[in-house]
Design a protein around this motif. Structure first.
Motif, PDB file in Angstrom:
ATOM      1  N   ASP A  38       0.812  -1.213   0.000  1.00  0.00           N
ATOM      2  CA  ASP A  38       0.000   0.000   0.000  1.00  0.00           C
ATOM      3  C   ASP A  38       0.845   1.263   0.000  1.00  0.00           C
ATOM      4  N   TYR A  39       2.110   1.140   0.391  1.00  0.00           N
ATOM      5  CA  TYR A  39       2.953   2.318   0.497  1.00  0.00           C
ATOM      6  C   TYR A  39       3.867   2.516  -0.709  1.00  0.00           C
ATOM      7  N   LEU A  40       3.788   1.657  -1.692  1.00  0.00           N
ATOM      8  CA  LEU A  40       4.665   1.775  -2.843  1.00  0.00           C
ATOM      9  C   LEU A  40       4.339   3.036  -3.630  1.00  0.00           C
ATOM     10  N   PRO A  41       5.366   3.677  -4.205  1.00  0.00           N
ATOM     11  CA  PRO A  41       5.127   4.913  -4.964  1.00  0.00           C
ATOM     12  C   PRO A  41       4.209   4.685  -6.150  1.00  0.00           C
ATOM     13  N   VAL A  93      16.682  -0.341  -6.637  1.00  0.00           N
ATOM     14  CA  VAL A  93      17.065   0.815  -7.441  1.00  0.00           C
ATOM     15  C   VAL A  93      16.382   0.779  -8.801  1.00  0.00           C
ATOM     16  N   GLN A  94      16.310  -0.395  -9.399  1.00  0.00           N
ATOM     17  CA  GLN A  94      15.641  -0.501 -10.694  1.00  0.00           C
ATOM     18  C   GLN A  94      14.178  -0.098 -10.573  1.00  0.00           C
ATOM     19  N   PHE A  95      13.521  -0.556  -9.531  1.00  0.00           N
ATOM     20  CA  PHE A  95      12.108  -0.227  -9.323  1.00  0.00           C
ATOM     21  C   PHE A  95      11.921   1.271  -9.101  1.00  0.00           C
ATOM     22  N   LEU A  96      12.700   1.833  -8.170  1.00  0.00           N
ATOM     23  CA  LEU A  96      12.525   3.243  -7.818  1.00  0.00           C
ATOM     24  C   LEU A  96      12.870   4.168  -8.982  1.00  0.00           C
ATOM     25  N   ASN A  97      13.912   3.846  -9.722  1.00  0.00           N
ATOM     26  CA  ASN A  97      14.266   4.681 -10.871  1.00  0.00           C
ATOM     27  C   ASN A  97      13.220   4.595 -11.976  1.00  0.00           C
ATOM     28  N   GLN A  98      12.631   3.431 -12.161  1.00  0.00           N
ATOM     29  CA  GLN A  98      11.585   3.284 -13.168  1.00  0.00           C
ATOM     30  C   GLN A  98      10.315   4.030 -12.769  1.00  0.00           C
ATOM     31  N   GLU A  99      10.000   4.028 -11.473  1.00  0.00           N
ATOM     32  CA  GLU A  99       8.772   4.677 -11.023  1.00  0.00           C
ATOM     33  C   GLU A  99       8.832   6.198 -11.203  1.00  0.00           C
ATOM     34  N   GLY A 100       9.982   6.798 -10.929  1.00  0.00           N
ATOM     35  CA  GLY A 100      10.094   8.251 -11.072  1.00  0.00           C
ATOM     36  C   GLY A 100       9.085   9.005 -10.232  1.00  0.00           C
ATOM     37  N   GLU A 116      18.023   9.907 -21.366  1.00  0.00           N
ATOM     38  CA  GLU A 116      17.809   8.715 -22.183  1.00  0.00           C
ATOM     39  C   GLU A 116      16.832   7.709 -21.570  1.00  0.00           C
ATOM     40  N   ASN A 117      16.817   7.577 -20.253  1.00  0.00           N
ATOM     41  CA  ASN A 117      16.109   6.460 -19.629  1.00  0.00           C
ATOM     42  C   ASN A 117      14.895   6.850 -18.800  1.00  0.00           C
ATOM     43  N   CYS A 118      14.768   8.115 -18.454  1.00  0.00           N
ATOM     44  CA  CYS A 118      13.647   8.536 -17.601  1.00  0.00           C
ATOM     45  C   CYS A 118      12.478   8.980 -18.480  1.00  0.00           C
ATOM     46  N   SER A 119      11.350   8.309 -18.341  1.00  0.00           N
ATOM     47  CA  SER A 119      10.212   8.572 -19.219  1.00  0.00           C
ATOM     48  C   SER A 119       9.700  10.008 -19.092  1.00  0.00           C
TER      49      SER A 119
END
Length: 438
Positions: A12-15, A56-63, A205-208
């Protein structure tokens, strides 16, 4: 992954995952409970390499953008995004954030903190921000995590200052690979250059959120201090530059030393070329990144752990004409290390605080209403300074194996011969390009 407060993770607390609805808007899912400033920040679990990679992969993808529902940031071609490279100096980071709090239009400005170190002290400082939207990105190769393997320090790596003969006797990993200065790789030093490159690569390049972003990225570090009108001045400078001198696509907003009340009140901005030591606070658009990306190999393979010396190498050897920059006569960005900032939770040294207060007093004066780009002749001597710095750069780094054998002289003299030749050529080239600054 853990919440920085130390509480256990729950789904429930995930970004919330950001969505894009065109190039201008930044939207978040409608999970209101996690978009207020008091929502817990997430800190990657740095104690285990595999878990850290996943976090890190998850957090960077979530932005995830904090305070987004309060300030509703928009990313347009007129926007300024502040990109802060953060290591492990929470006290200096706090001073920088304090300067953010005083800045005009900070509520309209997205701030990105790029981390290569993970501690609760750092996250405590950032979690208090309630005056602007911000997000955090995480360098995935932090030596804090890879503390006994590459890119950190392997137990069998050669000590930094060990002589090569002794390294060969020890048979340490990199015995044959000293750098230009006769030293072995030091992970804490090389990480700074790696982090510098990674965060730009990630943003452009990688941040949507930034795939179609055409505004300014203002790159600073945690030990800076910004004047109150920094954003306002940069907006005016950018509007004027795009009309009057569109070929100048980088802005340097401050000095390493010296701060003048009179210069601050001036509307003057000078033309120049970027060189090491010209100033602090680098703002540019994706165009500069595209130029730089074409020279990435030159940057990465240059035998120096300093990102600025490496960038100087790129500007001198790979990018025709180098980087044309505009720089305000009155500094808007201050390098706090000039004050030798060593603070504690009990407060700053009185001398340091007085210096910072002086900047604040200057900033509270009425800023110039317009920005004026000075004529080229006024600052022609600055290009001579650029030539001097570039020449020092060449003399510092030039080498050509086998040249001493060709001239039948010792190796040191061969380097001097090459340096003199390159120095003369460089001076001619830069002088030829001076007319391009008009």
């Amino acid at each position: 992954m853990t919440r920085y407060s130390g509480n256990s993770q729950a789904d429930d607390y995930l970004p919330a995952k950001p969505e894009s609805s065109g190039s201008d808007a930044v939207k978040l899912d409608s999970q209101e409970s996690i978009t207020h400033r008091n929502a817990s920040l997430f800190m990657p679990d740095w104690k285990d390499v595999e878990t850290f990679r996943r976090d890190v992969q998850f957090l960077n993808q979530e932005g995830f953008i904090h305070n987004a529902q309060t300030f509703k940031p928009k990313l347009t071609s007129e926007s300024i995004v502040i990109l802060v490279q953060v290591h492990n100096r929470p006290d200096q980071l706090q001073i920088l954030i304090d300067s953010f709090h005083k800045m005009r239009y900070i509520n309209e400005t997205l701030v990105i903190f790029s981390h290569d170190f993970y501690s609760q002290d750092l996250f405590d400082v950032i979690a208090k921000i309630d005056f602007c939207p911000y997000m955090q990105i995480f360098y995935p190769y932090a030596i804090q995590v890879y503390n006994s393997q590459f890119p950190g320090t392997d137990p069998n790596d050669c000590p930094r200052n060990l002589q090569k003969d002794e390294s060969r006797k020890r048979k340490c990993n990199n015995a044959e690979y000293q750098d230009f200065y006769g030293q072995y790789r030091g992970a804490p030093y090389t990480q700074i250059k790696h982090h510098f490159l990674w965060k730009l690569q990630f943003i452009f390049e990688n941040c949507s959120l930034f795939r179609t972003f055409e505004g300014l990225i203002f790159r600073i570090e945690e030990d800076y201090y910004l004047a109150e009108d920094t954003i306002d001045y940069m907006r005016k400078l950018d509007r004027q530059a795009r009309i009057q001198c569109p070929e100048f696509k980088m802005y340097i907003m401050g000095e390493y030393s010296g701060y003048s009340h009179e210069e601050y009140k001036s509307s003057a901005t000078r033309k120049d070329r970027w060189y090491i030591g010209i100033g602090t606070g680098m703002a540019f658009r994706k165009y500069i990144w595209k130029l730089f990306k074409e020279c990435a190999k030159s940057f990465c393979l240059f035998d120096d752990y300093n990102w600025d010396w490496s960038l100087m190498h790129v500007a001198a050897t790979c990018i025709r004409g180098g980087f044309k920059i505009l720089k305000p006569k009155g500094s808007r960005a201050r390098f706090k290390s000039e004050f030798r900032v060593e603070s504690s939770h009990s407060g700053l040294d009185a001398t340091i605080q007085q210096s910072l207060d002086s900047i604040g007093d200057t900033s509270r004066q009425e800023p110039p209403g317009t920005v004026h780009v000075q004529a080229n002749d006024v600052f022609r001597h600055h290009n001579k300074i650029a030539i001097l710095f570039a020449s020092i750069f060449v003399i510092k780094r030039c080498q050509l194996p086998g040249l001493h054998q060709l001239f039948k002289v010792d190796e040191g003299l061969s380097a001097q011969i090459l340096c003199v030749a390159v120095f003369a050529l460089l001076g001619c080239v830069l002088n030829d390009h001076m007319v391009d600054l008009s």
